[in-house]
Design a protein around this motif. Structure first.
Motif, PDB file in Angstrom:
ATOM      1  N   ILE A 153      -5.573 -14.621  -0.399  1.00 45.40           N
ATOM      2  CA  ILE A 153      -5.275 -13.218  -0.094  1.00 45.40           C
ATOM      3  C   ILE A 153      -5.989 -12.302  -1.076  1.00 45.40           C
ATOM      4  O   ILE A 153      -5.847 -12.433  -2.293  1.00 45.40           O
ATOM      5  CB  ILE A 153      -3.759 -12.967  -0.155  1.00 45.40           C
ATOM      6  CG1 ILE A 153      -3.024 -13.865   0.844  1.00 45.40           C
ATOM      7  CG2 ILE A 153      -3.456 -11.491   0.123  1.00 45.40           C
ATOM      8  CD1 ILE A 153      -1.512 -13.842   0.691  1.00 45.40           C
ATOM      9  N   GLU A 154      -6.738 -11.366  -0.510  1.00 44.32           N
ATOM     10  CA  GLU A 154      -7.414 -10.339  -1.304  1.00 44.32           C
ATOM     11  C   GLU A 154      -6.847  -8.990  -0.900  1.00 44.32           C
ATOM     12  O   GLU A 154      -6.737  -8.685   0.287  1.00 44.32           O
ATOM     13  CB  GLU A 154      -8.917 -10.384  -1.025  1.00 44.32           C
ATOM     14  CG  GLU A 154      -9.733  -9.344  -1.751  1.00 44.32           C
ATOM     15  CD  GLU A 154     -11.235  -9.551  -1.553  1.00 44.32           C
ATOM     16  OE1 GLU A 154     -11.972  -8.549  -1.589  1.00 44.32           O
ATOM     17  OE2 GLU A 154     -11.655 -10.717  -1.359  1.00 44.32           O
ATOM     18  N   ILE A 155      -6.466  -8.191  -1.876  1.00 45.22           N
ATOM     19  CA  ILE A 155      -5.943  -6.864  -1.579  1.00 45.22           C
ATOM     20  C   ILE A 155      -6.879  -5.808  -2.144  1.00 45.22           C
ATOM     21  O   ILE A 155      -7.523  -6.008  -3.183  1.00 45.22           O
ATOM     22  CB  ILE A 155      -4.517  -6.666  -2.131  1.00 45.22           C
ATOM     23  CG1 ILE A 155      -4.471  -6.907  -3.648  1.00 45.22           C
ATOM     24  CG2 ILE A 155      -3.525  -7.570  -1.407  1.00 45.22           C
ATOM     25  CD1 ILE A 155      -3.171  -6.474  -4.291  1.00 45.22           C
ATOM     26  N   LEU A 156      -6.961  -4.692  -1.442  1.00 49.08           N
ATOM     27  CA  LEU A 156      -7.738  -3.534  -1.877  1.00 49.08           C
ATOM     28  C   LEU A 156      -6.770  -2.365  -1.909  1.00 49.08           C
ATOM     29  O   LEU A 156      -6.378  -1.839  -0.867  1.00 49.08           O
ATOM     30  CB  LEU A 156      -8.894  -3.287  -0.908  1.00 49.08           C
ATOM     31  CG  LEU A 156      -9.728  -2.015  -1.106  1.00 49.08           C
ATOM     32  CD1 LEU A 156     -10.292  -1.935  -2.520  1.00 49.08           C
ATOM     33  CD2 LEU A 156     -10.854  -1.961  -0.070  1.00 49.08           C
ATOM     34  N   THR A 157      -6.358  -1.979  -3.107  1.00 42.83           N
ATOM     35  CA  THR A 157      -5.217  -1.069  -3.251  1.00 42.83           C
ATOM     36  C   THR A 157      -5.629   0.367  -3.581  1.00 42.83           C
ATOM     37  O   THR A 157      -6.738   0.624  -4.049  1.00 42.83           O
ATOM     38  CB  THR A 157      -4.273  -1.549  -4.369  1.00 42.83           C
ATOM     39  OG1 THR A 157      -4.858  -1.241  -5.643  1.00 42.83           O
ATOM     40  CG2 THR A 157      -3.979  -3.029  -4.253  1.00 42.83           C
ATOM     41  N   PRO A 158      -4.679   1.301  -3.384  1.00 39.68           N
ATOM     42  CA  PRO A 158      -4.842   2.643  -3.938  1.00 39.68           C
ATOM     43  C   PRO A 158      -4.760   2.600  -5.461  1.00 39.68           C
ATOM     44  O   PRO A 158      -4.538   1.536  -6.060  1.00 39.68           O
ATOM     45  CB  PRO A 158      -3.652   3.414  -3.342  1.00 39.68           C
ATOM     46  CG  PRO A 158      -3.107   2.562  -2.248  1.00 39.68           C
ATOM     47  CD  PRO A 158      -3.441   1.151  -2.613  1.00 39.68           C
ATOM     48  N   ASP A 159      -4.865   3.769  -6.078  1.00 39.70           N
ATOM     49  CA  ASP A 159      -4.850   3.800  -7.549  1.00 39.70           C
ATOM     50  C   ASP A 159      -3.457   3.954  -8.145  1.00 39.70           C
ATOM     51  O   ASP A 159      -3.305   3.859  -9.369  1.00 39.70           O
ATOM     52  CB  ASP A 159      -5.762   4.913  -8.076  1.00 39.70           C
ATOM     53  CG  ASP A 159      -5.409   6.300  -7.563  1.00 39.70           C
ATOM     54  OD1 ASP A 159      -4.287   6.495  -7.057  1.00 39.70           O
ATOM     55  OD2 ASP A 159      -6.266   7.206  -7.663  1.00 39.70           O
ATOM     56  N   PHE A 160      -2.435   4.205  -7.308  1.00 42.74           N
ATOM     57  CA  PHE A 160      -1.052   4.372  -7.792  1.00 42.74           C
ATOM     58  C   PHE A 160      -0.978   5.388  -8.928  1.00 42.74           C
ATOM     59  O   PHE A 160      -0.191   5.250  -9.867  1.00 42.74           O
ATOM     60  CB  PHE A 160      -0.465   3.034  -8.255  1.00 42.74           C
ATOM     61  CG  PHE A 160      -0.475   1.965  -7.193  1.00 42.74           C
ATOM     62  CD1 PHE A 160       0.195   2.139  -5.985  1.00 42.74           C
ATOM     63  CD2 PHE A 160      -1.167   0.773  -7.386  1.00 42.74           C
ATOM     64  CE1 PHE A 160       0.187   1.157  -5.000  1.00 42.74           C
ATOM     65  CE2 PHE A 160      -1.181  -0.219  -6.406  1.00 42.74           C
ATOM     66  CZ  PHE A 160      -0.506  -0.029  -5.215  1.00 42.74           C
TER      67      PHE A 160
END
Length: 317
Positions: A153-160
Motif C-alpha cells: 500500500i502506497e499513500i499520497l497524503t495532504p500536508d495536514f
C-alpha cells in the motif's frame, strides 16, 4: 465514459482569472486516447464501487495505459478539494458532504477485484475536517490490509498543515508501505502554484514520518515546466535528502485548462535524464524522472525496485 476534464464552473476561483495560452505539446508527451477492454473493465469496477480516481479527476495523461492494466489510483474523501492550487484540475471549493464511512470498505473491495499487488491511495485536501482526514486514511489502509494482506500500500497524503501532530501519527501507525507527499514545485513558486501550503512544512512532514518509523519508505515529487530553473530543482533534491526521503519523482507539468497556471516550457527528455543522474548522485534509493512521470505511474514496479535498492544498500542481496 466520464470526461477527463473537470467542467470550468467547478473551479470558481480559477474562472475569474484571465486565460493562459496552452502551447502545443511536443511529440514526446503525446499519448493515445484511453480505450480497450482492460480500460473498460477497470472503469466498471470503479463505478460499481462508487469510487473516485485521481486518474480521471486530475486528467492524468497515463490513464489509458494504467487502466488497461487494471491499475487505478483511488482518491478518497470526495471529489472537491478545499485548496485551490493553480496546477491542479481537481474541483475546488467547500466539500458538499461529510466523509463516507463505507468508503474504506469499498476501496478494499475494488483492490481485491482488481487483484492489485500494489495500490496507490490519495485524497483531496479536506481542511474542513479536524484531523484532515487522517483517521479516514488509516481506516482505508487497514481495510485494504485486511481484505488483501499481500497487497503493498502506497499513500499520497495532504500536508495536514492545520492539524496537530497526532494526525500524521494516526496514518503512520496504520503502516502503509510507502508514505508519499508531493512538494509539487520549488519553494519560490509556492505562493502562485501551491497557495495554502508551506514548503518547509511539507519537508518536515516527510522527515517526521522517518522519525516515527525509520523502516517506512518515503516518497515525494515535483513538476517541472512551471517556471523553475535547474538550480532550484537541484536545491529541492538536496532538501529532500536532508529529510531522508527515499524516492523522488519528476514529471512535466501539463496545463489542464486555460484558467490554470501557464506552462513555462516543455522540458526535453535529455534534461529529465540529467535530473535522474543528479538525484541518484545525491543518494535517493529510487528516481523516476521522465516527461510522463506521475506519482502513481508504474508505482508497483517502482516499489519493487525501491525495496531491492534498500536491500542492496543494507547488504541483503
Amino acid at each position: 465514459m466520464r470526461d477527463l476534464k473537470i467542467p470550468e464552473q467547478r473551479h470558481p476561483e480559477k474562472a475569474r482569472k484571465p486565460d493562459n495560452a496552452q502551447p502545443k505539446k511536443p511529440s514526446w508527451i503525446r499519448v493515445k486516447a484511453p480505450g480497450g477492454k482492460g480500460y473498460a473493465d477497470t472503469a466498471k469496477i470503479m463505478r460499481e464501487n462508487k469510487l473516485v480516481t485521481v486518474c480521471e479527476e486530475a486528467g492524468c495523461p497515463n490513464v489509458g495505459e494504467c487502466w488497461s492494466q487494471g491499475h487505478a489510483t483511488m482518491m478518497i474523501m470526495g471529489e472537491v478539494c478545499t485548496r485551490a492550487c493553480t496546477f491542479c484540475n481537481i474541483a475546488t471549493g467547500k466539500p458538499p458532504e461529510d466523509l463516507d464511512v463505507f468508503e474504506p470498505g469499498r476501496v478494499a473491495d475494488a483492490v481485491a477485484k482488481l487483484g492489485l499487488n500494489h495500490v496507490v491511495i490519495t485524497s483531496v485536501d479536506r481542511d474542513d475536517i479536524k484531523d484532515g482526514g487522517a483517521e479516514h486514511f488509516a481506516q482505508t489502509i487497514r481495510a485494504v490490509r485486511h481484505r488483501s494482506p499481500d497487497t503493498t500500500i502506497e499513500i499520497l497524503t495532504p500536508d495536514f498543515i492545520r492539524c496537530g501532530p497526532e494526525a500524521l501519527e494516526k496514518v503512520v501507525e496504520a503502516r502503509p508501505d510507502v508514505f508519499n507527499h508531493n512538494l509539487e514545485t520549488v519553494p519560490g513558486l509556492y505562493p502562485e502554484v501551491r497557495p495554502g501550503a508551506r514548503y518547509f512544512h511539507s519537508l518536515r512532514l516527510l522527515q517526521r514520518v522517518k522519525e516515527l518509523d525509520p523502516s517506512m519508505f518515503t516518497k515525494s515529487g515535483v513538476m517541472v515546466g512551471l517556471g523553475e530553473d535547474r538550480q532550484s530543482v537541484i536545491q529541492v533534491m538536496e532538501d529532500m535528502r536532508a529529510a531522508d526521503i527515499d524516492f523522488l519523482t519528476i514529471g512535466q507539468y501539463l496545463q489542464p485548462t486555460p484558467k490554470h497556471h501557464a506552462v513555462d516550457r516543455f522540458v526535453h527528455p535529455d534534461e529529465f535524464a540529467s535530473y535522474e543522474k543528479a538525484a541518484y548522485g545525491k543518494g535517493f534509493l529510487m528516481v523516476s524522472a521522465t516527461p510522463l512521470t506521475r506519482s502513481s505511474y508504474h508505482a508497483g514496479d517502482d516499489f519493487a525496485r525501491l525495496r531491492a535498492a534498500r536491500n542492496r544498500k543494507l547488504g541483503l542481496g
